[in-house]
Design an enzyme around this catalytic site. Structure first.
Site, short mmCIF file in Angstrom:
data_model
loop_
_atom_site.label_atom_id
_atom_site.label_comp_id
_atom_site.label_asym_id
_atom_site.label_seq_id
_atom_site.Cartn_x
_atom_site.Cartn_y
_atom_site.Cartn_z
N HIS A 69 1.00 -0.98 -0.27
CA HIS A 69 0.11 0.30 0.24
C HIS A 69 0.88 1.56 0.15
CE1 HIS A 69 0.18 0.87 4.62
NE2 HIS A 69 0.25 1.41 4.01
N ASP A 120 -1.17 -7.38 1.24
CA ASP A 120 -0.46 -5.91 1.38
C ASP A 120 1.09 -6.14 1.59
OD1 ASP A 120 0.21 -3.58 1.87
OD2 ASP A 120 -0.89 -2.76 3.31
N GLY A 213 3.07 6.05 8.83
CA GLY A 213 4.38 6.27 8.66
C GLY A 213 4.53 4.90 9.04
N SER A 215 3.92 1.70 8.69
CA SER A 215 3.25 0.73 7.46
C SER A 215 4.89 0.04 6.55
CB SER A 215 3.09 1.72 6.24
OG SER A 215 1.80 2.07 6.87
N GLY A 216 4.66 -1.38 6.44
CA GLY A 216 6.19 -1.27 5.87
C GLY A 216 6.55 -1.47 6.99
N1 ARG Z 1 -1.23 2.42 7.79
C1 ARG Z 1 -0.07 3.12 7.79
C2 ARG Z 1 0.63 3.71 6.86
O1 ARG Z 1 0.68 3.48 6.07
C3 ARG Z 1 -0.35 2.71 9.09
C4 ARG Z 1 -0.82 1.90 9.76
C5 ARG Z 1 -1.20 1.85 10.66
N2 ARG Z 1 -1.90 2.17 12.56
C6 ARG Z 1 -2.16 1.56 13.16
N3 ARG Z 1 -3.50 1.37 13.29
N4 ARG Z 1 -1.84 0.42 13.50
O2 ARG Z 1 1.31 4.10 8.26
#
Ligand code: ARG
Length: 505
Positions: A69, A120, A213, A215-216
């Site tokens: 994503h 993902d 942030g 993520s990944g």
């Molecule tokens: N989608 C988010 C990103 O792009 C990460 C979200 C994680 N969220 C959470 N509530 N654990 O960085």
């Protein structure tokens, strides 16, 4: 690419961290990671001006595992390999430190669904390798089931937002402990209401979470031998640290084949543990076994016919999760306990060894024609099951990268250590020293280990198990100062200090 943070459900995608506020000490309620504590973590950067967007982990020195994503907006890929810079080897994502690499190839999972976030997962191939000692080992279905059940404490790391109400992006890497949440709980009507597929894992703790942030980046679980394996890739959440909505992670164990087909050198965790083994009733002879992905490093501590201590090693690829066979090697002429470094020479194979693990604590070894029943060496009560306490050294092989031929095996059970050094006598014959002792906590999560060395003579040879050794403490002592669970400075009896890191074989 710049986009405002939204806390709405599944409002994922890119964030801008150009507003790098001075870090409050949290990811959401986490703390600053010690420098060098997570060498496998990278910052994935793009945009103009270029900034941190996602985390990722080095699964080899040239491949990064991350979330698909990160590269999509509103259902379509908007960021491509040529847009991305990967920064490795630093806790600071904003001061220009670390190793910077371009991305030669981006592989997003072909079935990634940008609206449901199913699958993902993505791989990035760097244009040039980075220097890294310890690529991360990935969870398999068996290791996830064993080590990451619901309720298990797991650790997430990242440079993501530290605020649940605004945008506060730290320059320094943070870590936070959360707990695994069952898929049923996570899928309840009061939570994600069926949106959590079997390709996802959930984790949460009161007031704690990953956030935009992060993520990944990885979700880690302890491997019970002082190390971690990666079970998840940070994917999404409704808000951050929202009590009804756990953080959601791509489930690494579902992608073992997908990853292995693209990056064959990837290390996958095995349920068999690294550690010390011996034969009941044969004290004084012992066997260190480190298992790293499908590779095994064996070293046997025993005696020559003249009574002097000696050792043999074997290193290679396991033939299955439970079996290994290879040749036993002997070395001579290398570095003694004191004095300047001398390289060892192989004196060749002295026979073969095969090992079959029958449980976490039992194995059958056939060594030089003899069949031996091995059991784990438990040097603190319940220590094998408990594994290493927080901040203790990872169990396994250590060495100094410029002193090949001499090595050290360390096992931690709770806060107790068993240490063995394999080196050479001044006449060139292999020999070994050992100690068992407790550890002392030092500044910055450090651990100090200090003990006189012991040595043994007269014990069992490669083929004669009937003899028994006599062991005594030597006047020489050794100090190990660990700065993190895989890096130490060792001070030898003559005062020489050598840096030890994990031996990646
Ligand atoms: N989608 C988010 C990103 O792009 C990460 C979200 C994680 N969220 C959470 N509530 N654990 O960085």
């Amino acid at each position: 690419m710049r986009r405002l943070l939204t806390l709405a459900a599944l409002a994922l995608g890119f964030i801008s961290s150009s507003a790098m506020a001075a870090g409050q000490s949290r990811i959401i309620n986490g703390f600053d990671a010690a420098n060098g504590r997570w060498p496998m973590q990278v910052s994935i950067q793009f945009g103009s001006p270029r900034s941190h967007n996602c985390g990722g982990t080095l699964i080899t020195n040239q491949w990064v595992l991350t979330a698909a994503h990160c590269f999509f907006t509103s259902g379509r890929q908007t960021v491509f390999a040529g847009d991305v810079t990967v920064i490795a080897g630093t806790n600071n994502n904003a001061d220009g430190s670390g190793q910077s690499r371009n991305v030669a190839r981006m592989i997003n999972h072909a079935d990634y669904n940008d609206s449901t976030k199913n699958n993902d997962i993505a791989l990035l191939q760097l244009d040039q390798p980075v220097t890294i000692v310890n690529p991360i080992t990935l969870a398999t279905p068996a290791t996830e089931a064993l080590w990451a059940p619901a309720g298990q404490t797991v650790t997430a790391i990242g440079w993501g937002n530290t605020s649940t109400t605004g945008d506060v992006y730290p320059a320094l890497l943070k870590q936070v402990d959360v707990n695994m949440v069952s898929r049923d709980t996570c899928n309840a009507a009061s939570s994600y209401n069926g949106g959590i597929t079997t390709n996802m894992l959930c984790a949460a703790a009161p007031g704690k979470d990953t956030c935009q942030g992060d993520s990944g980046g990885p979700l880690f679980v302890s491997n019970r031998a002082g190390g971690v394996i990666q079970v998840g890739v940070t994917s999404f959440g409704t808000g951050c640290a929202n009590p009804n909505f756990p953080g959601v992670y791509a489930r690494v164990s579902q992608y073992n084949d997908w990853i292995a087909a693209r990056v064959p050198e990837t290390l996958f965790a095995t349920t068999r543990q690294s550690g010390w083994w011996f034969v009941n009733g044969q004290g004084g002879r012992g066997y260190s076994i480190e298992i790293r992905g499908s590779r095994m490093f064996f070293a046997g501590y025993m005696y020559e016919a003249d009574g002097s201590a000696t050792w043999y090693t074997s290193i290679g690829t396991m033939s299955s999760a439970d079996s290994y066979s290879g040749s036993l090697q002997r070395y001579q002429g290398g570095q003694s306990l004191t004095g300047a470094y001398t390289a060892a020479q192989s004196s060749g194979s002295v026979g073969t060894i095969s090992l079959t693990f029958t449980s976490d604590t039992t194995a059958t070894m056939v060594m030089a024609g003899q069949t031996l029943a091995l059991v784990r060496y438990e040097f603190t009560t319940g220590g094998v099951a408990a594994g290493a306490a927080t901040n203790q050294p990872e169990t396994g092989w250590y060495w100094n990268t410029s002193e090949g031929g001499r090595g050290y095996f360390i096992e931690a059970q709770k806060d107790q250590i068993f240490f063995a050094a394999f080196m050479y006598r001044t006449d060139g014959q292999p020999t070994w020293y050992y100690f068992g002792t407790g550890t002392t906590a030092t500044a910055g999560n450090g651990i100090q280990i200090q003990s006189p060395l012991s040595a043994c003579t007269g014990g069992q040879t490669l083929t004669d198990a009937t003899r028994s050794p006599s062991c005594s403490a030597l006047p020489q002592a050794l100090t190990l100062q660990f700065t993190n669970p895989f890096t130490a400075t060792m001070t030898l009896p003559d005062g020489r200090a050598v840096t030890l890191s994990r031996f990646a074989f």
